[in-house]
Write an enzyme that holds these catalytic residues in place. Structure first.
Site, PDB file in Angstrom:
ATOM      1  N   HIS A   9      78.623  -7.839 -24.500  1.00 43.49           N
ATOM      2  CA  HIS A   9      79.616  -8.587 -25.473  1.00 43.49           C
ATOM      3  C   HIS A   9      78.723  -8.984 -26.843  1.00 43.49           C
ATOM      4  CE1 HIS A   9      83.112 -10.307 -26.601  1.00 43.49           C
ATOM      5  NE2 HIS A   9      82.515 -11.265 -27.265  1.00 43.49           N
ATOM      6  N   CYS A  10      79.047  -8.571 -27.978  1.00 44.76           N
ATOM      7  CA  CYS A  10      78.065  -8.792 -28.967  1.00 44.76           C
ATOM      8  C   CYS A  10      79.053  -9.755 -29.943  1.00 44.76           C
ATOM      9  CB  CYS A  10      77.801  -7.736 -29.997  1.00 44.76           C
ATOM     10  SG  CYS A  10      76.838  -8.014 -31.308  1.00 44.76           S
ATOM     11  N   PRO A  11      78.509 -11.215 -29.958  1.00 44.18           N
ATOM     12  CA  PRO A  11      79.251 -12.059 -31.032  1.00 44.18           C
ATOM     13  C   PRO A  11      79.234 -11.727 -32.486  1.00 44.18           C
ATOM     14  CG  PRO A  11      76.888 -12.799 -30.243  1.00 44.18           C
ATOM     15  CD  PRO A  11      77.308 -11.615 -29.498  1.00 44.18           C
TER      16      PRO A  11
ATOM     17  N   ASN B 113      82.154  -9.711 -32.554  1.00 47.61           N
ATOM     18  CA  ASN B 113      83.281 -10.308 -31.858  1.00 47.61           C
ATOM     19  C   ASN B 113      83.957  -9.424 -31.086  1.00 47.61           C
ATOM     20  OD1 ASN B 113      84.914 -12.249 -30.924  1.00 47.61           O
ATOM     21  ND2 ASN B 113      86.373 -11.793 -32.484  1.00 47.61           N
TER      22      ASN B 113
END
Length: 349
Positions: free
Chosen positions: A143-145, A148
């Site tokens: 999951h890449c912030p 998002n």
């Protein structure tokens, strides 16, 4: 319920802060380079890299993560039985029966069927639950912030291109602004451009260094046909854990992500192979008549847990003809490499 709902909304809003930050930096870099510096000689290549960077970034953000299909959900009757059962052994027996028609080749470290209690689905191979997105994602990488979003089967190619074009974008800006950055220290620039030149170079160089390491790592993962999760925790097959279980050879590993048509490799258009539910694996017998894998728990790990019941053998649907042919060619190549290595060792002695 209300406070939990409000908290969830606040978390979703805050999750967009990194994306907004990147968007503002990109917009400012465009203004500073095109309007303030106005380097006409470089504008064509600048706009090409800018458009490709924004396009791939957009696709990475707004491509919805792929989820398991309905066939991986328990039937209503089995689901009710599963929820009523209190013993893990009985629950596993239900899952083993439900998985009898599913193409599953991986399991948990204890040899059990991979099941998500949150989403209430049997997890396909390489599928994992994302706590941030609150869903099971096919071939989940991470999951890449900064986008998002979950990076997985549906947008992994877009993510790789996003890294590639952002690296090209930052390198191009840093290289072309370098001469003006030198003039900044010799006081040969006018006051209006000093601020933009200084920060353009530093921001571009900073992002270039950080993106280069991340891009190099993911290129290595593509060449090995691994996800970030699989790099840290090897998938478990019938024969045990194997970090190279999904590796088909360098060229075929690349084709798994970018597809067979090379003319589309550099475009943020979905061309990845497969459906995200099943993946060819080098551990499956390539013989079409014997390409059936029997899923049963390891005797050592499950001897104590299965004393009160017996887990049925589960035959999984065989691979397609194209997957078998793919694996057959790979096995022939591996056999040839082993033969050459054996001859080399003999000659060395």
């Amino acid at each position: 319920m209300a406070p939990t709902h409000v908290l969830r909304c606040c978390q979703r809003c805050l999750a967009w802060i990194p994306v907004i930050f990147i968007a503002l930096v990109v917009c400012w870099s465009y203004y500073a380079y095109v309007v303030e510096l106005c380097l006409f000689v470089y504008l064509i290549f600048f706009h090409v890299s800018f458009v490709m960077f924004v396009w791939s970034y957009w696709k990475t953000i707004f491509t919805k993560p792929a989820n398991p299909s309905k066939e991986f959900c328990l039937p209503k009757a089995e689901k009710e039985r599963y929820e009523k059962e209190e013993r893990p052994e009985s629950q596993q027996e239900i899952l083993w029966r439900a998985a009898s028609t599913l193409p599953l080749y991986t399991r948990t470290g204890a040899g059990a069927i991979r099941y998500c209690d949150r989403c209430q689905v049997i997890k396909p191979d390489r599928c994992h639950h994302c706590s941030a997105c609150d869903m099971c994602v096919l071939k989940m990488d991470h999951h890449c912030p900064w986008v998002n979003n979950c990076v997985g089967f549906s947008n992994y190619k877009f993510f790789i291109l996003f890294l590639a074009y952002s690296l090209v974008y930052c390198l191009f800006i840093a290289a072309t602004v370098l001469q003006y950055f030198i003039k900044f220290w010799t006081n040969e620039l006018n006051n209006s451009a000093k601020f933009h030149v200084l920060f353009l170079f530093f921001v571009a160089a900073m992002f270039c260094i950080s993106i280069l390491s991340l891009f190099s790592y993911h290129l290595w993962l593509v060449g090995k046909n691994r996800s970030t999760i699989e790099a840290f925790r090897a998938p478990v097959f019938r024969t045990g854990s194997d970090k190279n279980g999904f590796s088909l050879g360098f060229r075929k590993n690349i084709a798994q992500v970018f597809g067979d048509q090379k003319q589309y490799w550099l475009l943020p258009i979905f061309t990845s192979q497969g459906d995200g539910l099943t993946f060819p694996t080098r551990l499956v017998n390539a013989d079409a008549e014997q390409a059936t894998v029997t899923l049963q728990p390891d005797s050592n790990k499950w001897a104590n847990r299965t004393s009160s019941y017996s887990v049925p053998e589960v035959s999984v649907s065989p691979l397609s003809e194209s997957q078998n042919r793919l694996l057959s060619n790979e096995q022939q190549a591996n056999n040839a490499e082993d033969h050459l290595a054996e001859n080399f060792l003999k000659s060395g002695k």
